[in-house]
Design an enzyme around this catalytic site. Structure first.
Site, short mmCIF file in Angstrom:
data_model
loop_
_atom_site.label_atom_id
_atom_site.label_comp_id
_atom_site.label_asym_id
_atom_site.label_seq_id
_atom_site.Cartn_x
_atom_site.Cartn_y
_atom_site.Cartn_z
N GLY A 260 0.75 -1.24 0.00
CA GLY A 260 0.00 0.00 0.00
C GLY A 260 0.79 1.29 0.00
N GLU B 183 3.71 -7.12 1.49
CA GLU B 183 3.28 -7.34 0.11
C GLU B 183 3.39 -6.04 -0.70
OE1 GLU B 183 -0.78 -8.46 0.83
OE2 GLU B 183 -0.26 -10.49 1.47
N GLY C 65 3.89 -3.56 -3.74
CA GLY C 65 3.74 -3.64 -5.19
C GLY C 65 4.22 -2.36 -5.84
N ARG C 66 3.38 -1.33 -5.72
CA ARG C 66 3.65 -0.06 -6.39
C ARG C 66 5.00 0.54 -5.99
NH1 ARG C 66 -0.65 3.19 -8.12
NH2 ARG C 66 -1.99 2.01 -6.72
N CYS D 150 -11.83 6.14 -28.99
CA CYS D 150 -13.04 6.93 -29.20
C CYS D 150 -13.90 7.01 -27.97
CB CYS D 150 -13.81 6.39 -30.40
SG CYS D 150 -12.89 6.76 -31.89
N TYR E 184 0.75 -1.20 -12.22
CA TYR E 184 -0.65 -1.02 -12.66
C TYR E 184 -0.70 -0.34 -14.03
CZ TYR E 184 -1.04 -2.24 -7.79
OH TYR E 184 -0.90 -2.88 -6.59
#
Ligand SMILES: *Cc1c(COP(=O)(O)O)cnc(C)c1O
Length: 420
Positions: free
Chosen positions: A240, A275, A277-278, A344, A373
């Protein structure tokens, strides 16, 4: 810190000039830096050095590319996976099964069986119902599955609603007040080795406060569970940590996070699991794109139409996210522009009225902080291909995910005989 810098007026990834990648692979293309991935993996590990043997599991959903996972496996990282597909990737990257944690609110029986057979290290159970199903399946194969119960601490993570996961009305985990009863019932099942709890309150957190609040609640829960006679050996604190997307973002640095964790968890006497991630992958990647053309817009602000679109990088459309946009060969001139892709719908907008490096048709540019992501959320909307990925290491680079052409996707579709 990252390794996407100007050298002699041209943006490079480490020592590779981005125009060389565009020439070889075409655009749009994701470009990752091995050195940045490794640096972030090491900084996060060092931030937790006051802890006794923390378990580090990269959140695969942030960037599931096989080569990226390989880089992190070599850094001693395991994986946090949320599907059978992610588990297969982590294993294919050489991560040891026992270093893999299986999270996710909707694990299917098929996925659970595959994970049991693979010897996955820990299941993070998100409901009593899932725990019972896991117990039965494990018992059928005479396994005892290591498991922790994911609790929902009901804290506001202060992030975008779509990536907040720890409020009572979010689908994740079990309410913390119900946790002791549920834990007690699950711990009595023969197929399970219940060994602790997990939480993950959301992503792109820019303050440590909600994390600390949630961790303190977990501390109280552990004490309560121990009073009930349970043996608690593992606590998974999730991921997080936010990253800097724009100049005035001020996310907590990993060292401050590590100090907070050490302070709050002192005396817990468990193995802590993480954990991230980012924070590992976000700034380790850029999306390299080419300006197709510039057309006039309202109020003298032109549209810079780039060949990357919302199907390649969904975050702006999904979360109103900001990605810095920079010319690969900046002239020093600036212009105000709306940056849009070719898809579009109006959602295909990366920025409105932003001051950017002046660009014109055929110029190359990057969206920064696209390593997490990014490619993983790509789709083929508007019958566009799937964007390729490149990994740079020093002065060499390799295609680590090929571009999937629209023709390849078309070839997988069929018109039934009865429609001919
Ligand atoms: C998404 C997710 C993570 C990673 O979150 P980041 O914000 O990328 O660190 C970790 N754990 C779980 C359970 C997740 O769903």
């Amino acid at each position: 810190m990252n390794h996407f810098e100007l050298q002699n007026g041209v943006l490079h990834a480490e020592n590779v000039a981005l125009p060389d990648i565009a020439d070889a692979v075409g655009t749009p293309v994701y470009v990752y830096s091995r050195a940045t991935l490794e640096r972030h993996a090491q900084v996060f590990r060092e931030a937790l050095s006051a802890l006794d043997n923390p378990h580090l599991a990269f959140a695969v959903k942030a960037n599931p590319n096989l080569a990226v996972l390989k880089v992190l496996a070599k850094q001693g990282y395991g994986a946090d996976v949320v599907s059978g597909g992610e588990m297969d990737r982590a294993l294919a990257a050489g991560m040891a099964p026992e270093d893999i944690v299986f999270s996710g609110v909707g694990k299917t029986a098929e996925e659970i069986v595959a994970a049991l057979k693979a010897g996955i290290g820990q299941f993070n159970i998100e409901s009593e119902e899932e725990g019972r199903e896991l117990a039965i399946l494990a018992d059928t194969f005479s396994y005892r599955a290591n498991a922790v119960l994911r609790i929902n601490p009901d804290v506001d993570a202060g992030t975008h609603g779509k990536i907040s996961t720890g409020k009572a009305d979010n689908k994740f985990g079990v309410g913390i007040h119900r946790a002791p009863d549920i834990y007690g019932r699950l711990a009595a099942l023969p197929g399970l080795n219940m060994r602790g709890v997990a939480l993950h309150i959301g992503s792109q957190l820019t303050s440590l406060e909600p994390l600390e609040t949630a961790f303190r609640k977990v501390g109280d829960l552990i004490a309560e569970l121990r009073e009930d006679g349970h043996i608690i050996t593992h606590v998974d604190l999730g991921g997080g940590l936010g990253v800097k997307y724009r100049a005035d973002d001020n996310p907590p640095d990993p060292a401050a996070y590590g100090q907070m964790v050490a302070r709050v968890t002192a005396g817990w006497n468990v193995r802590l699991m993480f954990e991230p991630g980012r924070v590992i992958a976000g700034n380790a990647g850029v999306l390299l794109t080419r300006v197709i053309r510039v057309k006039p817009g309202a109020g003298n602000i032109p549209f810079a139409i780039v060949d990357a679109a919302m199907n390649d990088l969904a975050r702006p459309a999904l979360y109103d996210a900001w990605h810095d946009f920079e010319a690969v060969e900046p002239t020093g001139q600036k212009m105000a522009a709306n940056i849009v892709g070719p898809v579009c719908e109006t959602g295909d907008t990366f920025a409105m009225g932003r001051d950017i490096d002046s660009v014109g048709a055929n110029d190359l540019a990057i969206f920064r902080t696209a390593g997490a992501y990014g490619a993983t959320m790509a789709s083929t909307y508007n019958s566009r291909g799937l964007v390729p990925e490149v990994l740079v290491d020093g002065d060499k680079f390799a295609i680590v995910a090929e571009r999937i052409a629209p023709a390849t996707i078309l070839a997988a579709e069929h018109v039934p005989d009865w429609l001919e």
